[in-house]
Design a protein around this motif. Structure first.
Motif, PDB file in Angstrom:
ATOM      1  N   ASN A   3      30.280 -15.078  12.949  1.00 46.12           N
ATOM      2  CA  ASN A   3      31.514 -14.883  13.522  1.00 46.12           C
ATOM      3  C   ASN A   3      30.613 -14.537  15.449  1.00 46.12           C
ATOM      4  O   ASN A   3      31.470 -14.896  16.026  1.00 46.12           O
ATOM      5  N   ALA A   4      29.966 -13.164  14.932  1.00 48.95           N
ATOM      6  CA  ALA A   4      30.199 -12.621  16.567  1.00 48.95           C
ATOM      7  C   ALA A   4      29.414 -13.713  16.788  1.00 48.95           C
ATOM      8  O   ALA A   4      29.387 -13.672  18.457  1.00 48.95           O
ATOM      9  N   LYS A   5      27.647 -14.347  16.875  1.00 52.67           N
ATOM     10  CA  LYS A   5      27.346 -15.656  17.624  1.00 52.67           C
ATOM     11  C   LYS A   5      28.585 -16.765  18.450  1.00 52.67           C
ATOM     12  O   LYS A   5      28.492 -16.894  19.239  1.00 52.67           O
ATOM     13  N   LEU A   6      29.146 -16.625  17.404  1.00 50.76           N
ATOM     14  CA  LEU A   6      30.440 -18.200  17.685  1.00 50.76           C
ATOM     15  C   LEU A   6      30.897 -17.754  19.027  1.00 50.76           C
ATOM     16  O   LEU A   6      31.477 -17.476  19.824  1.00 50.76           O
ATOM     17  N   PHE A  11      32.403 -16.701  24.712  1.00 42.30           N
ATOM     18  CA  PHE A  11      32.520 -15.940  25.741  1.00 42.30           C
ATOM     19  C   PHE A  11      31.553 -16.400  27.050  1.00 42.30           C
ATOM     20  O   PHE A  11      32.314 -16.099  28.104  1.00 42.30           O
ATOM     21  N   ALA A  12      30.629 -16.750  26.597  1.00 42.19           N
ATOM     22  CA  ALA A  12      29.325 -16.970  27.609  1.00 42.19           C
ATOM     23  C   ALA A  12      30.322 -18.602  27.779  1.00 42.19           C
ATOM     24  O   ALA A  12      30.237 -18.473  29.203  1.00 42.19           O
ATOM     25  N   LEU A  13      30.923 -19.693  27.998  1.00 36.49           N
ATOM     26  CA  LEU A  13      31.096 -20.622  27.956  1.00 36.49           C
ATOM     27  C   LEU A  13      32.142 -19.735  28.708  1.00 36.49           C
ATOM     28  O   LEU A  13      32.500 -21.143  30.246  1.00 36.49           O
ATOM     29  N   LEU A  14      33.408 -20.069  28.274  1.00 40.86           N
ATOM     30  CA  LEU A  14      34.667 -19.679  29.311  1.00 40.86           C
ATOM     31  C   LEU A  14      33.967 -18.832  30.363  1.00 40.86           C
ATOM     32  O   LEU A  14      34.718 -19.164  31.960  1.00 40.86           O
ATOM     33  N   ALA A  15      32.955 -17.934  30.630  1.00 45.41           N
ATOM     34  CA  ALA A  15      33.068 -16.980  31.771  1.00 45.41           C
ATOM     35  C   ALA A  15      32.018 -18.262  33.054  1.00 45.41           C
ATOM     36  O   ALA A  15      32.233 -17.785  33.965  1.00 45.41           O
ATOM     37  N   SER A  16      31.308 -18.744  32.175  1.00 41.45           N
ATOM     38  CA  SER A  16      30.269 -20.224  33.632  1.00 41.45           C
ATOM     39  C   SER A  16      31.319 -20.453  33.889  1.00 41.45           C
ATOM     40  O   SER A  16      31.711 -21.153  34.713  1.00 41.45           O
ATOM     41  N   PHE A  17      32.686 -21.220  32.845  1.00 40.75           N
ATOM     42  CA  PHE A  17      33.907 -21.906  33.094  1.00 40.75           C
ATOM     43  C   PHE A  17      34.665 -21.499  33.953  1.00 40.75           C
ATOM     44  O   PHE A  17      34.765 -21.906  35.973  1.00 40.75           O
TER      45      PHE A  17
END
Length: 107
Positions: A3-6, A11-17
């Motif tokens: 769950n923490a990895k997902l 979070f990383a994907l949303l920040a990149s977007f």
């Protein structure tokens, strides 16, 4: 743990977007800004009112010494009757006048 990895991946994907969207939203100059730059390019310099700093800044081939010579000539002989009278100033030749003719007026 999964769950923490997902959550981290999401979070990383949303920040990149978010960064991509922000970079894509860089505004281009508006019509008013473009027109303002164009107007600045065709602004004329009045030989009878411009100070030495303005002459030096706005005219091609005119440094501090020539700009001061233009002001001194004007002070001694009065206002310029025409742009062509600039040729009477020591150090100003035909080539310098022609480079700047479109920027000059003597009104």
């Amino acid at each position: 743990m999964l769950n923490a990895k997902l959550s981290s991946l999401l979070f990383a994907l949303l920040a990149s977007f978010s960064l991509m969207v922000s970079a894509a939203e860089v505004p281009s100059p508006s019509g008013a800004e473009a027109q303002s730059a164009e107007v600045a390019a065709v602004t004329t310099v009045n030989l009878n009112t411009a100070d030495a700093a303005t002459l030096q800044r706005e005219l091609l081939g005119i440094g501090a010494v020539k700009a001061q010579a233009i002001v001194a000539y004007r002070d001694e002989h009065g206002d310029f009757a025409s742009v062509d009278e600039l040729l009477e100033v020591k150090g100003i030749g035909e080539a310098t006048l022609e480079k700047n003719r479109g920027k000059l007026n003597a009104n």
